[in-house]
Motif scaffolding. Structure first.
Motif, PDB file in Angstrom:
ATOM      1  N   GLY A 141       0.822  -1.178   0.000  1.00 62.41           N
ATOM      2  CA  GLY A 141       0.000   0.000   0.000  1.00 62.41           C
ATOM      3  C   GLY A 141       0.870   1.247   0.000  1.00 62.41           C
ATOM      4  O   GLY A 141       2.090   1.168   0.185  1.00 62.41           O
ATOM      5  N   PRO A 142       0.260   2.416  -0.181  1.00 59.93           N
ATOM      6  CA  PRO A 142       1.021   3.666  -0.319  1.00 59.93           C
ATOM      7  C   PRO A 142       1.578   4.209   0.987  1.00 59.93           C
ATOM      8  O   PRO A 142       2.406   5.115   0.955  1.00 59.93           O
ATOM      9  CB  PRO A 142      -0.008   4.639  -0.897  1.00 59.93           C
ATOM     10  CG  PRO A 142      -1.316   4.126  -0.404  1.00 59.93           C
ATOM     11  CD  PRO A 142      -1.179   2.628  -0.363  1.00 59.93           C
ATOM     12  N   GLY A 143       1.125   3.685   2.122  1.00 66.74           N
ATOM     13  CA  GLY A 143       1.608   4.197   3.395  1.00 66.74           C
ATOM     14  C   GLY A 143       0.719   5.285   3.952  1.00 66.74           C
ATOM     15  O   GLY A 143       0.227   6.141   3.203  1.00 66.74           O
ATOM     16  N   THR A 144       0.535   5.254   5.247  1.00 69.40           N
ATOM     17  CA  THR A 144      -0.233   6.292   5.929  1.00 69.40           C
ATOM     18  C   THR A 144       0.509   6.666   7.202  1.00 69.40           C
ATOM     19  O   THR A 144       0.960   5.797   7.946  1.00 69.40           O
ATOM     20  CB  THR A 144      -1.676   5.825   6.216  1.00 69.40           C
ATOM     21  OG1 THR A 144      -2.422   6.890   6.823  1.00 69.40           O
ATOM     22  CG2 THR A 144      -1.714   4.603   7.122  1.00 69.40           C
ATOM     23  N   LEU A 145       0.659   7.978   7.438  1.00 69.37           N
ATOM     24  CA  LEU A 145       1.481   8.454   8.542  1.00 69.37           C
ATOM     25  C   LEU A 145       0.697   8.483   9.842  1.00 69.37           C
ATOM     26  O   LEU A 145      -0.410   9.038   9.907  1.00 69.37           O
ATOM     27  CB  LEU A 145       2.004   9.858   8.225  1.00 69.37           C
ATOM     28  CG  LEU A 145       2.834  10.543   9.318  1.00 69.37           C
ATOM     29  CD1 LEU A 145       4.103   9.742   9.613  1.00 69.37           C
ATOM     30  CD2 LEU A 145       3.182  11.964   8.916  1.00 69.37           C
ATOM     31  N   VAL A 146       1.282   7.901  10.853  1.00 75.50           N
ATOM     32  CA  VAL A 146       0.738   7.949  12.215  1.00 75.50           C
ATOM     33  C   VAL A 146       1.735   8.705  13.084  1.00 75.50           C
ATOM     34  O   VAL A 146       2.906   8.314  13.169  1.00 75.50           O
ATOM     35  CB  VAL A 146       0.500   6.537  12.767  1.00 75.50           C
ATOM     36  CG1 VAL A 146       0.119   6.598  14.241  1.00 75.50           C
ATOM     37  CG2 VAL A 146      -0.582   5.825  11.964  1.00 75.50           C
ATOM     38  N   THR A 147       1.265   9.765  13.707  1.00 76.76           N
ATOM     39  CA  THR A 147       2.108  10.574  14.593  1.00 76.76           C
ATOM     40  C   THR A 147       1.480  10.593  15.972  1.00 76.76           C
ATOM     41  O   THR A 147       0.322  10.986  16.132  1.00 76.76           O
ATOM     42  CB  THR A 147       2.248  12.001  14.070  1.00 76.76           C
ATOM     43  OG1 THR A 147       2.782  11.980  12.740  1.00 76.76           O
ATOM     44  CG2 THR A 147       3.186  12.808  14.961  1.00 76.76           C
ATOM     45  N   VAL A 148       2.250  10.136  16.947  1.00 74.87           N
ATOM     46  CA  VAL A 148       1.779  10.111  18.329  1.00 74.87           C
ATOM     47  C   VAL A 148       2.576  11.155  19.105  1.00 74.87           C
ATOM     48  O   VAL A 148       3.777  10.986  19.341  1.00 74.87           O
ATOM     49  CB  VAL A 148       1.928   8.734  18.959  1.00 74.87           C
ATOM     50  CG1 VAL A 148       1.323   8.719  20.360  1.00 74.87           C
ATOM     51  CG2 VAL A 148       1.288   7.667  18.084  1.00 74.87           C
ATOM     52  N   SER A 149       1.890  12.217  19.490  1.00 66.27           N
ATOM     53  CA  SER A 149       2.587  13.326  20.136  1.00 66.27           C
ATOM     54  C   SER A 149       1.597  14.170  20.921  1.00 66.27           C
ATOM     55  O   SER A 149       0.432  14.293  20.537  1.00 66.27           O
ATOM     56  CB  SER A 149       3.292  14.187  19.090  1.00 66.27           C
ATOM     57  OG  SER A 149       3.885  15.324  19.698  1.00 66.27           O
TER      58      SER A 149
END
Length: 119
Positions: free
Chosen positions: A110-118
């Motif tokens: 898949g194209p990738g999806t960004l997960v940001t935990v902050s």
């Protein structure tokens, strides 16, 4: 075959996200369905896998927090992520092993999806 992922975003520590990845095209079945992730400066790693719609495997770092599930009727794999930590920040990729007729099989990213935990 094309894959489309969704569900990434910014979340505070302790929060939850649900990723989805749907495949479209000439598909007989998909097995296994996988989620990988790649953090900045690190190698891509397997996060979770589901085989035959039932058997699951998880990276030790996400056991008890993440749940993978698949829906072969919809050619979709999900990743429910709970109790997220800053170290879960990464680009998440689905990887589907697609079976065609006559025993042909091919893997697709898949194209990738960004997960940001902050906070």
């Amino acid at each position: 075959v094309q894959l489309q992922a969704s569900g990434g975003g910014l979340v505070q520590p302790g929060g939850s996200l649900r990723l989805s990845c749907v495949a479209s095209g000439n598909i007989l079945r998909i097995n296994p369905m996988n989620w990988y992730r790649q953090a900045p400066g690190k190698q891509r790693e397997l996060v979770a896998a589901i085989t035959s719609g039932v058997h699951t495997n998880y990276a030790d770092s996400v056991k008890g927090r993440f749940t993978i599930s698949g829906d072969n009727a919809k050619n979709t794999v999900y990743l429910q992520m709970n109790s997220l930590k800053p170290e879960d920040t990464a680009v998440y990729y689905c990887y589907m092993v697609v079976w065609y007729g006559l025993g042909s099989v091919q893997g697709f990213w898949g194209p990738g999806t960004l997960v940001t935990v902050s906070s």
